[in-house]
Enzyme design. Structure first.
Site, PDB file in Angstrom:
ATOM      1  N   ARG A  28     -61.087 -11.738  34.950  1.00 40.54           N
ATOM      2  CA  ARG A  28     -61.738 -11.990  33.679  1.00 40.54           C
ATOM      3  C   ARG A  28     -63.035 -11.156  33.540  1.00 40.54           C
ATOM      4  O   ARG A  28     -63.994 -11.319  34.268  1.00 40.54           O
ATOM      5  CB  ARG A  28     -62.077 -13.959  33.758  1.00 40.54           C
ATOM      6  CG  ARG A  28     -62.770 -14.193  32.673  1.00 40.54           C
ATOM      7  CD  ARG A  28     -61.622 -14.338  31.631  1.00 40.54           C
ATOM      8  NE  ARG A  28     -62.399 -15.134  30.439  1.00 40.54           N
ATOM      9  CZ  ARG A  28     -62.140 -15.171  29.209  1.00 40.54           C
ATOM     10  NH1 ARG A  28     -61.142 -14.159  28.906  1.00 40.54           N
ATOM     11  NH2 ARG A  28     -62.741 -15.798  28.459  1.00 40.54           N
ATOM     12  N   GLU A  30     -65.566 -11.137  31.444  1.00 36.07           N
ATOM     13  CA  GLU A  30     -66.875 -11.666  31.182  1.00 36.07           C
ATOM     14  C   GLU A  30     -67.560 -12.115  32.522  1.00 36.07           C
ATOM     15  O   GLU A  30     -68.715 -12.354  32.741  1.00 36.07           O
ATOM     16  CB  GLU A  30     -67.043 -12.469  30.304  1.00 36.07           C
ATOM     17  CG  GLU A  30     -65.956 -13.958  30.423  1.00 36.07           C
ATOM     18  CD  GLU A  30     -65.944 -14.864  29.439  1.00 36.07           C
ATOM     19  OE1 GLU A  30     -66.026 -16.021  29.722  1.00 36.07           O
ATOM     20  OE2 GLU A  30     -65.574 -14.390  28.133  1.00 36.07           O
ATOM     21  N   THR A  32     -66.787 -10.820  36.022  1.00 33.68           N
ATOM     22  CA  THR A  32     -66.933  -9.922  37.069  1.00 33.68           C
ATOM     23  C   THR A  32     -66.880  -8.608  36.803  1.00 33.68           C
ATOM     24  O   THR A  32     -67.047  -7.810  37.834  1.00 33.68           O
ATOM     25  CB  THR A  32     -65.866 -10.287  38.377  1.00 33.68           C
ATOM     26  OG1 THR A  32     -64.524  -9.924  37.548  1.00 33.68           O
ATOM     27  CG2 THR A  32     -65.690 -11.845  38.457  1.00 33.68           C
ATOM     28  N   GLY A  60     -55.639   3.304  21.306  1.00 39.79           N
ATOM     29  CA  GLY A  60     -54.513   3.698  20.542  1.00 39.79           C
ATOM     30  C   GLY A  60     -53.180   3.166  21.265  1.00 39.79           C
ATOM     31  O   GLY A  60     -52.357   2.500  20.634  1.00 39.79           O
ATOM     32  N   GLU A  94     -51.054 -12.127  32.989  1.00 36.05           N
ATOM     33  CA  GLU A  94     -51.253 -11.011  34.011  1.00 36.05           C
ATOM     34  C   GLU A  94     -50.678 -11.812  35.465  1.00 36.05           C
ATOM     35  O   GLU A  94     -49.752 -11.116  35.935  1.00 36.05           O
ATOM     36  CB  GLU A  94     -52.552 -10.636  34.092  1.00 36.05           C
ATOM     37  CG  GLU A  94     -52.723  -9.495  33.099  1.00 36.05           C
ATOM     38  CD  GLU A  94     -54.254  -8.986  33.706  1.00 36.05           C
ATOM     39  OE1 GLU A  94     -54.901  -8.327  32.662  1.00 36.05           O
ATOM     40  OE2 GLU A  94     -54.776  -9.275  34.743  1.00 36.05           O
TER      41      GLU A  94
END
Length: 167
Positions: A28, A30, A32, A60, A94
């Site tokens: 995540r 924000e 680590t 892109g 994921e």
């Protein structure tokens, strides 16, 4: 005889996975990215270990499919469970792909519990329980996905891993 050797070559070339990365890092951002994950990534690079993290994506490119492909092409996945990991639907997706690759391709998975109790991940309590309170499942399809996330978290947390409580 020629056809037999062709079959063997064909079989072996399609059955052996091609690893483009030694390690896929799931984390995540924000929590680590600029601390633990950055130090881990740098340490792996210094040792000559080819690893993937999302900053390797080219501008892109479609983020979703490229990340899923990187997971499939990795020999090992390191999942860095942090307090806000389960708040991210993308992190949970994921995780689903990582656990699928573990089951279907024998990928090695190493969980790292960064400032979270492994039992909170396993049982979806604490910050992980709070996250699931926010993942509203108002359709049958969403309920099924939420259940798949819960099962994947439990299975991943049951693997031998590392408990890290420093920066």
């Amino acid at each position: 005889m020629a056809s037999t050797s062709t079959q063997i070559i064909s079989f072996s070339s399609t059955s052996i996975p091609r690893w483009n990365h030694d390690v896929f890092l799931s984390f995540r951002s924000e929590d680590t990215r600029y601390s633990f994950t950055d130090r881990l990534y740098t340490s792996l690079v210094r040792r000559g270990i080819r690893n993937f993290r999302d900053d390797k994506l080219k501008r892109g490119e479609e983020i979703g499919s490229e990340l899923l492909k990187a997971i499939e092409e990795s020999r090992l996945s390191i999942i860095i469970f942090s307090p806000n990991y389960a708040h991210s639907r993308w992190c949970l997706d994921e995780l689903l792909k990582i656990m699928e690759c573990r089951k279907e391709m024998g990928q090695t998975v190493l969980p790292v519990f960064h400032h979270v109790d492994p039992s909170h991940v396993r049982k979806q309590t604490g910050s992980f329980g709070e996250a699931f309170d926010n993942h509203k499942a108002d359709t049958e399809e969403k309920k099924e996905k939420v259940q798949r996330w819960r099962t994947a978290l439990t299975k991943a947390a049951n693997l031998a891993g590392e408990d890290v409580n420093d920066g």
